[in-house]
Design a protein around this motif. Structure first.
Motif, PDB file in Angstrom:
ATOM      1  N   SER A  54       5.292   8.432  -1.827  1.00  0.00           N
ATOM      2  CA  SER A  54       6.364   7.387  -1.928  1.00  0.00           C
ATOM      3  C   SER A  54       5.900   6.112  -2.727  1.00  0.00           C
ATOM      4  N   LEU A  56       6.210   3.239  -2.545  1.00  0.00           N
ATOM      5  CA  LEU A  56       5.690   2.041  -1.656  1.00  0.00           C
ATOM      6  C   LEU A  56       4.589   2.310  -0.856  1.00  0.00           C
ATOM      7  N   ILE A  57       4.043   3.519  -0.864  1.00  0.00           N
ATOM      8  CA  ILE A  57       3.150   4.010   0.181  1.00  0.00           C
ATOM      9  C   ILE A  57       1.757   4.223  -0.659  1.00  0.00           C
ATOM     10  N   GLY A  58       0.738   3.670  -0.175  1.00  0.00           N
ATOM     11  CA  GLY A  58      -0.636   3.994  -0.947  1.00  0.00           C
ATOM     12  C   GLY A  58      -1.074   5.500  -0.433  1.00  0.00           C
TER      13      GLY A  58
ATOM     14  N   ILE B 212       4.621  10.297   6.496  1.00  0.00           N
ATOM     15  CA  ILE B 212       5.219   9.109   5.922  1.00  0.00           C
ATOM     16  C   ILE B 212       6.031   8.525   6.916  1.00  0.00           C
ATOM     17  N   PRO B 241       4.112  -1.716   3.795  1.00  0.00           N
ATOM     18  CA  PRO B 241       4.902  -1.780   2.314  1.00  0.00           C
ATOM     19  C   PRO B 241       6.550  -1.426   2.742  1.00  0.00           C
TER      20      PRO B 241
END
Lengths: 191, 556
Positions: A54, A56-58, B212, B241
């Protein structure tokens, strides 16, 4: 008194329907229709349509030929989030940072420790921080150059390309998007 | 430099929005016919009919009873959802039912506008529970406090108190729902997910898999901040985030947290017919806010001396527990805003703030008067204002008057009880926890004391942030903080409504040259002095033993 009890229960159910169901359904419906990419989590797909992450996700990068992100006690497992919540005076925090600095010396002999910014050796609040500071990315260039053979100037250009400025030029801090940077690096290596 | 400009812009926006928002809130609750009735009237009439509400005037006792009973019934509804979520629909990630003591704690936590979370959102709640239990509470809880404080203002202004169920409904239909709806869509545009799809699975570059977690987050986030709730959809709250994609979403969150609470002094001024009364209180609180913010920024930019001494580049300030995209300035600012407004959302881990940077949120919650949460905060402000008037009266030897009503023995007794409840709810349970239950503390030394103190302060002030290293999902913590949150919320609602009821029944005394005026700069100073002296004397010893001792022992 009895009317207050019954009224409360009925009003509670009505408001639960309004705020819990209708409001959420309306936002979900509109968001999905006009902003589908953001609504599903800003996912990044590869050419075969598989999810690779994503925006936004590390993501966890441990092999030395990649740019590394920040420390994550949960190893960037996005099923959860968080940190070990070390206090500034916790001896475990000191020990972890000392270890990180020692590892840095071993893996980055060309870059002195005083060019290593703190964000690279501290745990982010979420454990999923997608970004590092520009200085943190640049400090890793000599290591990646020696492992991949890509010239330093080309790597510097790449870092600049994936550096996000402050929002509207004012808000927050500039940061380098580690996953996108590594996706681009992977392409360069494959060429 | 940019950091300072961004902070300046944000504070300017807050100051500019406060008065117009206040005028809107005033209109929303005003009994007279306005254009708002045309827009919201039909929806409200449907709600009253379905809810079986007859909008007649209530006495302070009926009003208080309606608050406690309705909130109790709603807590029960939500408790049932938590306990049965595994059997209910919209649970794509297969979350189990919540254990009874945790469900008890969570239901009270959200009803009492605290949002202390002893569970983690990703693994503890189904999407349905997040929506019909948590989001529902995030609306009714601030709406309750807003209703109560409006009723108090009416009483102080010499008008009838109103009807709780009408005020509750109007808080939602006219204020919370429209603002939350628009903000939620802006949050999606800024990157916050809003989906009912289950956790996504990614194939990582290094050849592994990454889960996720996501969900209907934007609608949740909007009311979380606007209603000063603060509970996170995800465990890491607004540090995640998804729950805070960048500095712009961060700014919008802070604006929403401060929007209603900074407007209430202006509502008050309008209600009692003297705008100066409200302005004095607004300015006093703004002064406190600036002092807190400067302390926090200085501490966080200086960083942790022990880490700075190791030789790495420490120019960024303290980064442990913070996010790169937000940085030190936005995180310090957020920590002050979230505790001043008693929201409790965090965008960095408060446990990992520098000792003094972590003390600032703690002091904000102890004082509980730096704006405070929607409604509940302004109740405390009125409380301190009355104490200030009383103290001044004692000094000059006159019976103190507040807005033309004499403050006498009965009122002062109720006020004194309210004032004492806060420190008792914090210090006594902290002492018990440290004595009988020290093993849940995760950080050694002086910081351990701060962890426990922070937990109960957050519970009593209905804030909800935490020093999250504390192992708090245990029967002891769930039950003790559950009770503290409940008492911290409802005792002051009842006692202060009683004060207002008692004052409303009195004859107004004419203002003379000897009257101590409450709309002057002098009163602002007395008000600030009262808040600081009462707060400092009560809590200073515990602060010395916790954060201050930790700071002094941090050696390079």
């Amino acid at each position: 008194m009895k009317s207050i009890v019954m009224g409360s229960l009925r009003l509670g159910l009505v408001l639960m329907a309004l705020c819990g169901v209708l409001y959420n359904a309306a936002v979900t419906g509109i968001a999905g229709a006009i902003l589908p990419k953001q609504a599903e989590g800003s996912l990044i797909y590869d050419t075969k349509g598989r999810i690779v992450g994503s925006e936004l996700i590390g993501q966890n990068f441990t092999d030395p030929q990649w740019f590394h992100g920040r420390i994550s006690s949960i190893e960037y497992n996005g099923a959860g989030s968080g940190t070990p919540n070390y206090s500034p005076s916790n001896p475990d925090l000191l020990a972890r940072v000392q270890q990180s600095i020692q590892d840095w010396r071993t893996n980055n002999p060309e870059v002195p420790v005083d060019r290593l910014p703190l964000d690279l050796i501290t745990n982010s609040g979420s454990g999923l921080d997608p970004q590092i500071s520009p200085a943190g990315a640049k400090a890793q260039i000599p290591r990646i150059r020696s492992l991949t053979g890509i010239p330093a100037e080309q790597l510097e250009k790449l870092v600049e390309e994936f550096t996000l400025p402050r929002q509207l030029g004012i808000f927050g801090e500039p940061g380098v998007h580690v996953l996108k940077l590594n996706l681009a690096l992977q392409k360069l290596v494959q060429q | 430099m940019m950091a300072w400009i961004s902070i300046g812009i944000m504070l300017l926006l807050v100051a500019l929005l406060a008065r117009p928002t206040g005028m809107y809130v005033y209109k929303a609750f005003n009994g007279e016919q306005t254009r708002l009735d045309k827009w919201f009237g039909p929806l409200e009439r449907v709600i009253y009919r379905l809810g079986g509400i007859s909008p007649k005037q209530q006495t302070w006792k009926t009003y208080a009873a309606s608050v406690v009973i309705s909130n109790g019934m709603m807590t029960l509804l939500v408790y049932l959802v938590f306990r049965l979520q595994a059997y209910l629909p919209l649970n794509p990630s297969g979350i189990a039912n919540m254990e009874p003591r945790l469900a008890f704690n969570t239901a009270i936590s959200f009803m009492a506008n605290t949002n202390l979370q002893h569970y983690s959102g990703e693994s503890g709640l189904s999407y349905l529970a997040q929506m019909i239990a948590i989001v529902f509470m995030m609306f009714v809880s601030p709406a309750t406090a807003l209703a109560v404080v409006i009723a108090m203002m009416r009483g102080l202004a010499g008008k009838p108190l109103g009807n709780f169920f009408v005020d509750l409904t109007r808080s939602i239909t006219r204020i919370l729902l429209p603002i939350a709806f628009v903000s939620a869509l802006v949050f999606v545009a800024l990157g916050v997910p809003q989906t009912l799809e289950p956790t996504a699975v990614a194939q990582t570059l290094q050849g592994g898999e990454q889960s996720i977690a996501r969900g209907p987050m934007a609608s949740f986030l909007a009311i979380k901040e606007l209603g000063n709730n603060g509970g996170g959809f995800m465990g890491a709250n607004s540090a995640h985030p998804f729950e805070n994609p960048g500095a712009l979403s961060n700014m919008l969150q802070m604006l929403l947290m401060l929007l209603i609470t900074t407007s209430l002094p202006f509502v008050y001024g309008k209600m009692v017919g003297n705008a100066k009364q409200g302005r004095v209180l607004f300015v006093s609180m703004a002064v406190l806010f600036i002092v807190m913010l400067s302390t926090s920024l200085t501490a966080e930019y200086s960083g942790n001396p022990a880490l700075n001494a190791l030789g790495a580049d420490s120019g960024q300030g303290s980064m442990e527990g913070k996010e790169t995209r937000l940085g030190v300035a936005q995180t310090a600012l957020y920590s002050v805003v979230t505790t001043a407004s008693e929201t409790g959302a965090v965008n960095g881990m408060h446990d990992s703030l520098t000792p003094i940077g972590g003390m600032v949120p703690l002091v904000n919650m102890m004082l509980n008067t730096v704006f405070g949460g929607v409604g509940a905060g302004f109740m405390n402000v009125l409380l301190y204002a009355m104490v200030a008037v009383f103290l001044s009266g004692l000094m000059v030897g006159r019976t103190p008057e507040f807005l033309g009503k004499k403050l006498e023995g009965k009122e002062m007794m109720l006020i004194a009880v309210t004032l004492l409840v806060h420190p008792v709810l914090i210090l006594v349970p902290s002492a018990i926890a440290l004595f009988v239950y020290p093993e849940t503390v995760s950080n050694p030394g002086f910081h351990g004391l701060t962890q426990v103190l922070y937990e109960f302060t957050s519970a009593a002030a209905n804030n909800g942030s935490g020093f999250e290293g504390l192992g708090d999902n245990t029967p002891f913590w769930n039950i003790s903080t559950g009770l503290v949150m409940y008492l911290g919320r409802y005792i002051s609602v009842i006692t202060l409504l009683a004060v207002v009821g008692s004052l409303a029944a009195k004859r107004k005394v004419p203002e003379t040259t000897g009257t101590f005026r409450t709309d002057t700069g002098l009163f602002a100073v007395v008000f600030l002095g009262t808040a600081l002296i009462v707060g400092a004397l009560t809590f200073f010893p515990s602060l010395v033993l916790g954060p201050i001792a930790e700071q002094l022992t941090l050696k390079p």
